[in-house]
Enzyme design. Structure first.
Site, PDB file in Angstrom:
ATOM      1  N   GLY A  31     -12.503 111.403  16.681  1.00 27.24           N
ATOM      2  CA  GLY A  31     -13.879 111.069  17.029  1.00 27.24           C
ATOM      3  C   GLY A  31     -13.958 109.941  18.042  1.00 27.24           C
ATOM      4  O   GLY A  31     -12.989 109.638  18.722  1.00 27.24           O
ATOM      5  N   ALA A  32     -15.165 109.325  18.123  1.00 29.30           N
ATOM      6  CA  ALA A  32     -15.459 108.341  19.182  1.00 29.30           C
ATOM      7  C   ALA A  32     -15.041 108.952  20.519  1.00 29.30           C
ATOM      8  O   ALA A  32     -14.259 108.385  21.290  1.00 29.30           O
ATOM      9  CB  ALA A  32     -14.768 107.000  18.930  1.00 29.30           C
ATOM     10  N   LEU A  33     -15.580 110.120  20.757  1.00 30.49           N
ATOM     11  CA  LEU A  33     -15.121 110.938  21.890  1.00 30.49           C
ATOM     12  C   LEU A  33     -15.480 110.309  23.241  1.00 30.49           C
ATOM     13  O   LEU A  33     -16.514 109.665  23.375  1.00 30.49           O
ATOM     14  CB  LEU A  33     -15.740 112.340  21.806  1.00 30.49           C
ATOM     15  CG  LEU A  33     -15.446 113.120  20.523  1.00 30.49           C
ATOM     16  CD1 LEU A  33     -16.070 114.517  20.607  1.00 30.49           C
ATOM     17  CD2 LEU A  33     -13.946 113.229  20.253  1.00 30.49           C
ATOM     18  N   HIS A  37     -11.138 113.038  25.815  1.00 30.68           N
ATOM     19  CA  HIS A  37     -11.234 114.126  24.836  1.00 30.68           C
ATOM     20  C   HIS A  37     -11.937 115.341  25.460  1.00 30.68           C
ATOM     21  O   HIS A  37     -11.535 116.480  25.249  1.00 30.68           O
ATOM     22  CB  HIS A  37     -12.093 113.705  23.633  1.00 30.68           C
ATOM     23  CG  HIS A  37     -11.490 112.629  22.785  1.00 30.68           C
ATOM     24  ND1 HIS A  37     -12.034 111.379  22.682  1.00 30.68           N
ATOM     25  CD2 HIS A  37     -10.403 112.639  21.978  1.00 30.68           C
ATOM     26  CE1 HIS A  37     -11.308 110.650  21.842  1.00 30.68           C
ATOM     27  NE2 HIS A  37     -10.304 111.388  21.407  1.00 30.68           N
ATOM     28  N   GLY A 149      -3.523 115.001  24.231  1.00 27.11           N
ATOM     29  CA  GLY A 149      -3.484 114.217  25.469  1.00 27.11           C
ATOM     30  C   GLY A 149      -2.131 113.556  25.687  1.00 27.11           C
ATOM     31  O   GLY A 149      -1.470 113.143  24.730  1.00 27.11           O
ATOM     32  N   LYS A 151      -1.742 110.712  26.914  1.00 30.19           N
ATOM     33  CA  LYS A 151      -1.781 109.253  26.695  1.00 30.19           C
ATOM     34  C   LYS A 151      -0.886 108.922  25.502  1.00 30.19           C
ATOM     35  O   LYS A 151      -0.172 107.940  25.496  1.00 30.19           O
ATOM     36  CB  LYS A 151      -3.200 108.746  26.446  1.00 30.19           C
ATOM     37  CG  LYS A 151      -3.202 107.220  26.314  1.00 30.19           C
ATOM     38  CD  LYS A 151      -4.550 106.665  26.015  1.00 30.19           C
ATOM     39  CE  LYS A 151      -4.972 106.898  24.615  1.00 30.19           C
ATOM     40  NZ  LYS A 151      -4.232 106.103  23.608  1.00 30.19           N
ATOM     41  N   ASP A 152      -0.939 109.782  24.479  1.00 34.95           N
ATOM     42  CA  ASP A 152      -0.058 109.631  23.323  1.00 34.95           C
ATOM     43  C   ASP A 152       1.147 110.547  23.547  1.00 34.95           C
ATOM     44  O   ASP A 152       1.331 111.538  22.832  1.00 34.95           O
ATOM     45  CB  ASP A 152      -0.823 110.003  22.042  1.00 34.95           C
ATOM     46  CG  ASP A 152      -2.000 109.084  21.831  1.00 34.95           C
ATOM     47  OD1 ASP A 152      -1.786 107.909  21.549  1.00 34.95           O
ATOM     48  OD2 ASP A 152      -3.154 109.537  21.987  1.00 34.95           O
ATOM     49  N   SER A 188     -10.455 105.764  22.597  1.00 35.99           N
ATOM     50  CA  SER A 188     -11.598 105.388  21.754  1.00 35.99           C
ATOM     51  C   SER A 188     -11.596 103.882  21.518  1.00 35.99           C
ATOM     52  O   SER A 188     -12.633 103.255  21.355  1.00 35.99           O
ATOM     53  CB  SER A 188     -11.527 106.111  20.417  1.00 35.99           C
ATOM     54  OG  SER A 188     -11.432 107.489  20.636  1.00 35.99           O
TER      55      SER A 188
HETATM   56  O1  PAF Z   1      -4.402 111.551  18.834  1.00 35.49           O
HETATM   57  C1  PAF Z   1      -5.193 111.450  17.884  1.00 35.49           C
HETATM   58  O2  PAF Z   1      -6.401 111.214  18.054  1.00 35.49           O
HETATM   59  C2  PAF Z   1      -4.664 111.616  16.482  1.00 35.49           C
HETATM   60  O3  PAF Z   1      -3.390 111.067  16.349  1.00 35.49           O
HETATM   61  C3  PAF Z   1      -4.697 113.072  15.988  1.00 35.49           C
HETATM   62  C4  PAF Z   1      -3.770 113.950  16.815  1.00 35.49           C
HETATM   63  C5  PAF Z   1      -6.105 113.614  16.071  1.00 35.49           C
HETATM   64  C6  PAF Z   1      -4.231 113.139  14.540  1.00 35.49           C
HETATM   65  O4  PAF Z   1      -5.055 112.393  13.706  1.00 35.49           O
END
Ligand code: PAF
Length: 282
Positions: A31-33, A37, A149, A151-152, A188
């Protein structure tokens, strides 16, 4: 757009979609899109007939209680943003018990060392929490494609490993980082920064870009030392780690190997908020 907070109802709706031979995309979020996202959701909408967007702040991936409590939540705004993307979106907004049952705990995974460095080294149990919730979402939705994404980036590699090891038949799609005007990777968590710090945090991307330039002629150690010295002079941003690693294995680079792809990874604190970013170097 339809909203589901029960797993059973979502699964029933997805069965109806499958009966019509419709393909399904999944975009898991907390969330907190933001536009980052939405770029994932837009790609998923282009590539699938129906898209499930989950909005769930997953407690098991937070190693700090305060970080979990302060994680931004704004479901009404999230729903408005998703509505603006398109009609064929199913929003899944479960609570923790719906996802985990009585015991809100992570499973334990072997990610072949991918979880032992960087985020995994600094956030104990983080990737077990991510793996647990992502596996639950994947097996519940059974998407044709799931979107994450870059970013991660470490998370993305770990999810690919999870799908591979468990032989899950879902395609994992990585999506490029979206950036704010001053270069800060969209997240977020940026909402928790003051406007001034948010602009100053563009320094993180600027440093990554210089690191990329230096990568042509300097060693990993020289670049890492240079990055540390840059942050030592910065009173707003506190460096947690900077690492140059192989893209596939995330092994820290010692010497450059031909045909190997390298990426720089960074974690920084600003206003007490933890920010991460990364950049492909070659
Ligand atoms: O990247 C994220 O926002 C979270 O790690 C995910 C993949 C939604 C899992 O909770």
């Amino acid at each position: 757009m339809h909203i589901f907070d029960r797993k059973g109802e979502l699964i029933a709706q997805l069965q109806l979609e499958r009966n019509k031979n419709r393909t399904v995309g999944l975009v898991p979020t907390m969330g907190a899109l933001h536009q980052g996202h939405l770029s994932l959701v837009k790609k998923a909408v282009l590539e699938n007939d129906v898209v499930v967007v989950s909005v769930f702040v997953n407690p098991t991936q937070f190693d700090q209680k305060e970080d979990l409590e302060k994680y931004p939540r704004n479901l009404d705004q999230d729903l408005d943003l998703l509505k603006s993307v398109g009609p064929n979106i199913l929003v899944f907004t479960p609570n923790a018990n719906e996802i985990y049952g009585e015991d809100v705990v992570s499973k334990s995974y072997d990610f072949d060392g991918l979880d032992q460095v960087m985020e995994g080294a600094f956030r104990t149990g983080h990737f077990d929490g991510v793996g647990t919730v992502v596996e639950l979402f994947l097996t519940t939705v059974a998407p044709d494609r799931a979107y994450f994404g870059e970013k991660d980036f470490q998370q993305l590699q770990i999810i690919k490993k999870l799908v591979d090891t468990r032989q899950l038949p879902y395609t994992i799609v990585g999506c490029p980082i979206e950036r704010e005007a001053h270069g800060l990777a969209m997240s977020s968590r940026n909402e928790r920064l003051s406007q001034t710090t948010r602009e100053e945090a563009g320094f993180i991307y600027k440093t990554l870009k210089t690191a990329k330039f230096k990568f042509g002629t300097e060693s990993a150690k020289e670049i890492t030392d240079w990055v540390s010295s840059q942050f030592a002079e910065n009173s707003t941003l506190e460096l947690e780690y900077f690492e140059i690693a192989e893209e596939d294995t995330l092994t820290p680079m010692t010497e450059k190997t031909a045909n190997q792809k390298y990426r720089a990874f960074i974690a920084v604190y600003a206003d007490g908020v933890r920010l991460i970013d990364n950049l492909r170097l070659n």
